[in-house]
Design a protein around this motif. Structure first.
Motif: not given
Length: 318
Positions: A17, A220, A13, A214-217, A247, A184-186
C-alpha cells in the motif's frame, strides 16, 4: 507452497500500500512485448523450543514475467522462475477478451483463490501463513472465464487438478468458482468454492475461501476464513482464518497479522494445530528496493513446541 502474484483484479488489492512503491512493479515495454520481474533475497533465523536454532540466507527467488499483445484482443503470458537452483516455467497461458467485461484464458495459470499471494511482490510481510496447501488452489492447467461487471465479478475455472500444474488427466476435472463484490473503491469481498476428486480415492476435495479487505489511504485491513475437506490423504477436515492490518507512513510501513488453523484426519484426530502472530515493518529505499523486516511467533498445540523467527528481506522489483 508458494503462491504467485495474480494477473487479475486481485493484484490491485494485494499490492503493497505504500505510494512510493506504486511504480516498483511497472512493466518495461519493447513494442508489443512487456516484461517485469523481481529478485528476492533474505536472511531467516528460527529458534524452536527444545530443538535449537537454524539460520538461512541467500537468494530465495528470481522471476521474469513476459507478456505479448498480439492485438485483436489476444495476449500471451509466460512467467519464468529461478528457485532452489532450478529454472521453471510457472505460468504459460493465453487470454482472449471476448468483450470489455468477459475474458477467457487457457493454459497453465494460478488459482484466483486466497488472500495471500504466491510471490513476495504481493505480500504485506515476509512470510505466508503456511496454510495455503489446505485452502487455496495452486498452479492449474485448464480453461478459465472471468466476467467483470460494475462493482462485481464472477469467475469459473475448469482444470485438470486444483493443485496439479503438471497434471494432464482431464477425466475428473476440478472446478473453481469465484464471486466478488466491490461495493466501493475501498471494499472488496470475495468468495471461492472449489471441488475435485482426491487422487486414488472416492473422496471429493472441497475448499471454501472467503476474504474481505478495506483499503483507504494509508490503511489496509483484511480478514479471511477457510474450510476444506480431503485436500490430502491425511487431511480430512481443516479450518483456518487470518486477520491483518497494514499502515503506511510515507516510505515506512507496518503490518500486524494473526492466523490460526487446525487439521484433522478421517478419525477426527487433530494432527496439525498452528497459530502465529507476525509483526513486520518495511522500508522503501527507493522505487525499486524494498526492505522487509519480520518477527514471528508460532505456537504448535500438537507438539507443544513453539518457535520464534526473525527475517530480513531485500526485494528488488523491475
Amino acid at each position: 507452497m508458494k503462491r504467485l502474484t495474480r494477473l487479475t483484479p486481485v493484484a490491485a488489492t494485494l499490492m503493497l500500500s505504500m505510494g512510493t512503491l506504486s511504480a516498483a512493479h511497472a512493466d518495461e515495454s519493447t513494442g508489443k512485448l512487456t516484461y517485469s520481474g523481481f529478485i528476492d533475497m533474505s536472511y531467516l533465523s528460527i529458534d524452536t523450543d527444545g530443538v535449537g536454532s537454524t539460520h538461512d540466507s541467500g537468494i530465495d527467488q528470481v522471476e521474469i514475467d513476459f507478456a505479448y499483445d498480439f492485438g485483436n484482443k489476444l495476449k500471451a503470458f509466460v512467467d519464468v522462475e529461478y528457485q532452489n537452483s532450478e529454472v521453471d516455467v510457472e505460468q504459460a497461458f493465453i487470454t482472449y477478451a471476448v468483450s470489455d467485461q468477459f475474458t477467457v484464458k487457457a493454459g497453465r495459470f494460478l488459482s484466483y483463490s486466497g488472500w495471500e499471494t504466491e510471490e513476495p511482490t504481493g505480500l504485506f510481510q515476509y512470510s505466508g501463513t503456511g496454510y495455503a496447501k489446505y485452502f487455496y488452489g495452486y498452479y492449474q492447467q485448464g480453461v478459465s472465464g472471468l466476467y467483470n461487471g460494475n462493482g462485481y465479478a464472477f469467475a469459473v475455472s475448469v482444470v485438470n487438478d486444483l493443485a496439479g500444474p503438471e497434471s494432464t488427466d482431464s477425466e475428473t476435472p476440478g472446478v473453481e468458482t469465484m464471486i466478488a463484490i466491490m461495493p466501493t473503491d475501498s471494499i472488496t469481498i470475495k468468495g471461492f468454492y472449489s471441488f475435485d476428486k482426491l487422487a486414488g480415492t472416492d473422496e471429493d476435495t472441497k475448499m471454501i475461501n472467503l476474504w474481505a479487505s478495506y483499503a483507504q489511504g494509508p490503511l489496509t485491513l483484511a480478514a479471511e476464513y477457510n474450510s476444506s475437506e480431503y485436500t490430502s490423504l491425511a487431511a480430512a477436515d481443516a479450518s483456518g482464518y487470518l486477520v491483518m492490518a497494514n499502515y503506511a507512513f510515507d516510505t515506512f510501513g507496518l503490518t500486524v497479522r494473526y492466523h490460526d488453523y487446525e487439521v484433522e484426519d478421517a478419525m477426527g484426530t487433530t494432527w496439525e494445530d498452528m497459530s502465529a502472530i507476525t509483526i513486520s515493518p518495511s522500508y522503501a529505499v527507493n522505487d525499486n528496493l524494498l526492505m522487509v523486516f519480520e518477527y514471528r511467533k508460532d505456537s504448535d498445540d500438537v507438539s507443544g513446541m513453539d518457535s520464534d523467527s526473525i527475517a530480513v528481506e531485500a526485494l528488488v522489483t523491475f
